[in-house]
Design an enzyme around this catalytic site. Structure first.
Site, PDB file in Angstrom:
ATOM      1  N   ASP A  64       0.803  -1.231   0.000  1.00 33.39           N
ATOM      2  CA  ASP A  64       0.000   0.000   0.000  1.00 33.39           C
ATOM      3  C   ASP A  64       0.835   1.279   0.000  1.00 33.39           C
ATOM      4  OD1 ASP A  64       1.054  -0.309   2.514  1.00 33.39           O
ATOM      5  OD2 ASP A  64      -0.831  -0.211   3.601  1.00 33.39           O
ATOM      6  N   HIS A  65       2.110   1.187   0.381  1.00 30.74           N
ATOM      7  CA  HIS A  65       2.946   2.396   0.478  1.00 30.74           C
ATOM      8  C   HIS A  65       3.660   2.716  -0.831  1.00 30.74           C
ATOM      9  CE1 HIS A  65       2.318   1.958   4.756  1.00 30.74           C
ATOM     10  NE2 HIS A  65       3.072   3.008   5.035  1.00 30.74           N
ATOM     11  N   ASP A 119       4.235  -1.254  11.229  1.00 28.35           N
ATOM     12  CA  ASP A 119       3.786   0.086  10.888  1.00 28.35           C
ATOM     13  C   ASP A 119       3.235   0.707  12.167  1.00 28.35           C
ATOM     14  OD1 ASP A 119       2.996   1.765   8.196  1.00 28.35           O
ATOM     15  OD2 ASP A 119       1.756   2.218   9.942  1.00 28.35           O
ATOM     16  N   ARG A 379      -0.023  12.867  10.124  1.00 27.43           N
ATOM     17  CA  ARG A 379       1.310  13.442  10.359  1.00 27.43           C
ATOM     18  C   ARG A 379       1.557  14.633   9.447  1.00 27.43           C
ATOM     19  NH1 ARG A 379       4.258   7.644  11.249  1.00 27.43           N
ATOM     20  NH2 ARG A 379       3.655   7.568  13.441  1.00 27.43           N
ATOM     21  N   SER A 535       7.271   7.042  13.005  1.00 26.92           N
ATOM     22  CA  SER A 535       7.059   5.752  12.347  1.00 26.92           C
ATOM     23  C   SER A 535       7.798   4.601  12.999  1.00 26.92           C
ATOM     24  CB  SER A 535       7.505   5.860  10.893  1.00 26.92           C
ATOM     25  OG  SER A 535       8.899   5.652  10.814  1.00 26.92           O
ATOM     26  N   ARG A 537       9.660   2.659  11.080  1.00 28.48           N
ATOM     27  CA  ARG A 537      10.667   2.272  10.087  1.00 28.48           C
ATOM     28  C   ARG A 537      12.017   1.991  10.735  1.00 28.48           C
ATOM     29  NH1 ARG A 537      10.178   8.184   7.391  1.00 28.48           N
ATOM     30  NH2 ARG A 537       8.031   7.467   7.544  1.00 28.48           N
TER      31      ARG A 537
HETATM   32  C1  MIC Z   1       4.339   6.406   8.246  1.00 29.27           C
HETATM   33  O1  MIC Z   1       3.168   6.743   8.331  1.00 29.27           O
HETATM   34  O2  MIC Z   1       5.285   7.130   8.611  1.00 29.27           O
HETATM   35  C2  MIC Z   1       4.663   5.032   7.667  1.00 29.27           C
HETATM   36  C3  MIC Z   1       5.270   5.257   6.357  1.00 29.27           C
HETATM   37  O3  MIC Z   1       3.484   4.299   7.507  1.00 29.27           O
HETATM   38  C4  MIC Z   1       5.602   4.328   8.660  1.00 29.27           C
HETATM   39  C5  MIC Z   1       6.160   3.060   8.166  1.00 29.27           C
HETATM   40  C6  MIC Z   1       7.264   3.232   7.172  1.00 29.27           C
HETATM   41  O4  MIC Z   1       8.097   4.130   7.324  1.00 29.27           O
HETATM   42  O5  MIC Z   1       7.316   2.441   6.222  1.00 29.27           O
HETATM   43  C7  MIC Z   1       4.973   4.083  10.024  1.00 29.27           C
HETATM   44  O6  MIC Z   1       4.081   4.774  10.419  1.00 29.27           O
HETATM   45  O7  MIC Z   1       5.452   3.210  10.760  1.00 29.27           O
HETATM   46 FE1  SF4 Z   2       0.166   4.899   5.107  1.00 27.07          FE
HETATM   47 FE2  SF4 Z   2       1.536   5.564   7.305  1.00 27.07          FE
HETATM   48 FE3  SF4 Z   2       0.063   7.379   5.971  1.00 27.07          FE
HETATM   49 FE4  SF4 Z   2      -1.130   5.469   7.304  1.00 27.07          FE
HETATM   50  S1  SF4 Z   2       0.144   7.079   8.168  1.00 27.07           S
HETATM   51  S2  SF4 Z   2      -1.653   6.154   5.256  1.00 27.07           S
HETATM   52  S3  SF4 Z   2       0.221   3.742   7.005  1.00 27.07           S
HETATM   53  S4  SF4 Z   2       1.889   6.318   5.223  1.00 27.07           S
END
Ligand code: MIC
Ligand code: SF4
Length: 641
Positions: A64-65, A119, A379, A535, A537
């Protein structure tokens, strides 16, 4: 003494430890989820552990990313993930099927179970009464291999809801209100447990919005009871048999309490560049908006998009504003098409995107220079949208839709009558894009397909007794993982290639950092409070490790990043006296003797300033062993194979 719901579920899954707050516990994990941006690394690690099939009740791999395919890298990763799922007994949610948290809530989340996801917004599952926790990919890989998940037993905060939301005020405003009160570090190592008569007025997707964005408070997770409303939702999803009633005891004892009267909440907005900068929409109304983005795992449910569709009905997006809509899942889209409401988006001039994270993680639709972008996401960190000069404001779907029509930030209550929306009694189940696990005999025959960008995880050495080097970077409070390891369309495709992605560490703050780190043979990072918020990550730990970062010394850490640092052998240390942060400058030369690590204290010698600074840590015995082994992977290999 009565128990909280959190205690009940944790107790049922407890493998080690007690419910004493702050103590080290290990819990059994029933379900896992991964997404593609963290998943490739997680499965490389899973392969390295050497198990032949996942040991959980259910594991799902979502794509999905990384769905913007500007070259071969992302589709290669998707193919790799699909072959991994087939080989190791996972469900695979194909690209286009939807955002992991939305789809998981619809199709797999179950009351009373534990879910570990690579995630940070995995707590969305708390909307149906499960303990759903975000973690680094390696912890999720370990959970798939049957290793219990270790954490500090969190404190449990009761968020007691009374009243009922007014028209044009929604679940997003509730979590913004929580953020307004406790900020982005207010719930570190805590669980937010929702109770009170007000919860009866909130549907499961609304509860999911609240537990999803609870992550922004630093919470380990957030949870709602499993009640009649949960039952109705699961029944409508054709999963009524998975419902069980779950609630805290009447005399449950909480560590803290927050009371919120839903009737008193008004439309709220988080200003740049933190979800904790909350104001009322009224206070800053009138701001011209260049872009409005609706979607993300926080606000892309059928309920949210129905409200948006009906606000947009018969209207046109303002001349100088771009509106994007990224639905949460195919189930959501299917319903909107069949009800005719999807047409309202199209007719209003919205730019319709894929059912994926999209602009939330900077995968396309970056705003223009100095833009004001209004988003229903969770975010708004600096640069996350893909445009460093852009200012991102976080709002509810109601505020976003009305503002898109007006071209300026508008209190949605001015819109007129709140559109009446009708939710389906039974959801259309569109599981044909979820590939179920293969039986073991068939799975054995599957070949793992690896693209040329998928590089093995670098091997890291055991921890030496003494760390030496320079302070390569000194940063402030609330540094996010988006600062440490940015994402976006250019960098995300490098997630399965550590040497390449490490060239972008700290890119938003100091683009020379990677070069300097390599040149100096590694060194230290010094930071303030809540270091590593955001996140899950683990690249925010692996890539710095690859650049030679030995220890990170800060005032306090965010939970998931702290775990990731340990997992990859970077020593996380905190100042015993926070003011000592002021005694350090970038470029200072440090020496840290780790012989005393087991005692909980170590001394930092600042050779440049000729002073000694006492440091401390929160590492458990196991975590010290992990660090000494050079990280969790060598540790698991030693211990479990
Ligand atoms: C995000 O919202 O920052 C992400 C991208 O979903 C991350 C995961 C990632 O960095 O792949 C998260 O929230 O953990
Ligand atoms: Fe995707 Fe992270 Fe954004 Fe949720 S917050 S939509 S999991 S990138």
């Amino acid at each position: 003494m009565g128990k909280t719901l959190t205690e009940k579920i944790i107790e049922q899954h407890l493998v080690e430890g007690t419910l004493e707050r702050g103590s080290d516990i290990a819990i059994r994990i029933d379900q896992t989820l991964t997404q593609d941006a963290t998943g490739t690394m997680a499965y490389l690690q899973f392969e390295a552990i050497g198990i032949t099939r996942v040991k959980t009740e259910l594991s799902v791999s979502y794509v999905d990313h990384n769905t913007l395919q500007t070259d071969f890298k992302n589709p290669d990763d998707h193919r790799y993930l699909q072959s991994i799922a087939a080989k190791y007994g996972l469900y695979f949610s194909r690209p286009g099927n939807g955002i992991c948290h939305q789809v998981h809530l619809e199709r797999f989340a179950r009351p009373g179970k534990t879910l570990l996801g690579s995630d940070s917004h995995t707590p969305t599952g708390g909307g149906v009464g499960m303990i759903a926790i975000g973690a680094g990919g390696l912890d999720v890989a370990a959970a798939m291999a049957g290793v219990p998940f270790r954490l500090k037993m969190p404190k449990i905060v009761n968020v007691y809801l009374t009243g009922k939301l007014s028209d044009f005020v929604s679940a997003k405003d509730v979590i913004l209100e929580v953020l307004r009160r406790i900020g982005v570090k207010g719930a570190v190592n805590k669980v937010l447990e929702y109770t009170g008569p007000g919860i009866k007025t909130l549907s499961v997707p609304e509860r999911g919005t609240i537990t999803n964005m609870g992550t922004e408070t630093g919470a380990t997770t957030s949870i709602f009871p499993s009640d009649e409303i949960t039952k109705e939702f699961l029944e409508a999803q054709g999963r009524g048999d998975q419902w069980i009633p779950l609630e805290p005891d009447e005399d449950a004892v909480y560590d803290e309490k927050i009371e919120i009267n839903l009737s008193e909440i008004e439309p709220l907005v988080a200003e740049p560049h933190s979800p904790g900068n909350v104001k009322t929409v009224r206070e800053i109304e009138g701001l011209q908006v260049d872009q409005v983005c609706i979607g993300s795992c926080t606000n892309s449910s059928l309920r949210d998009l129905k409200v948006v569709a009906n606000i947009l009905k018969g209207k046109t997006v303002a001349v100088n504003t771009v509106l994007t809509i990224s639905p949460g899942s195919r189930q959501v889209v299917d319903h909107l098409i069949r009800s005719g409401e999807f047409a309202y988006f199209v007719e209003a001039g919205a730019r319709i995107l894929e059912n994926a994270c999209g602009p939330c993680i900077g995968m396309g639709l970056a705003p223009k220079t100095n833009a004001i972008s209004l988003r229903t996401f969770n975010r708004n960190f600096l640069g996350r949208s893909g445009t460093k000069s852009a200012k991102v404001y976080l709002v509810s779907p109601e505020t976003a839709a009305v503002s898109a029509i007006e071209g300026k930030l508008t209190d949605p209550r001015k819109f007129g009558e709140f559109p009446k929306i009708e939710m389906p009694k039974t959801f259309i189940n569109v599981d044909n894009m979820i590939i179920p696990p293969l039986p073991p005999e068939k799975a054995k025959e599957i070949e793992i397909i690896r693209g040329p960008n998928i590089k093995p995880l670098p091997e890291f050495n055991q921890l030496p007794d003494k760390l030496e080097g320079e302070v390569l970077l000194k940063v402030e409070d609330d540094i996010t993982t988006d600062h440490i390891m940015p994402a976006g369309a250019k960098i995300l495709p490098l997630r399965s290639n550590i040497p390449e992605i490490s060239k972008f560490v700290y890119n938003v703050i100091d683009p020379n950092f990677p070069e300097r780190a390599l040149e100096k043979n590694g060194g230290f990072i010094v930071g303030g409070e809540n270091y590593g918020q955001g996140s899950s990550r683990e690249h925010a730990a692996i890539a710095p490790k690859y650049l030679g970062i030995k220890a990170v010394i800060v005032k306090s850490f965010a939970r998931i990043h702290l775990a990731n640092l340990i997992n990859f052998g970077i020593v996380p240390l905190t100042f015993e006296n926070k003011e000592d942060y002021n005694k350090i400058e970038q470029g200072d030369h440090f020496e840290i003797d780790l012989i005393t690590l087991d005692t909980g204290k170590v001394i930092l010698k600042n050779l440049t300033k000729n002073i000694e600074i006492p440091l401390t840590h929160s590492l458990s015995e196991t975590e010290i062993e992990v660090l000494k082994a050079g990280g969790k992977l060598p540790y698991i290999r030693q211990k479990f194979s």
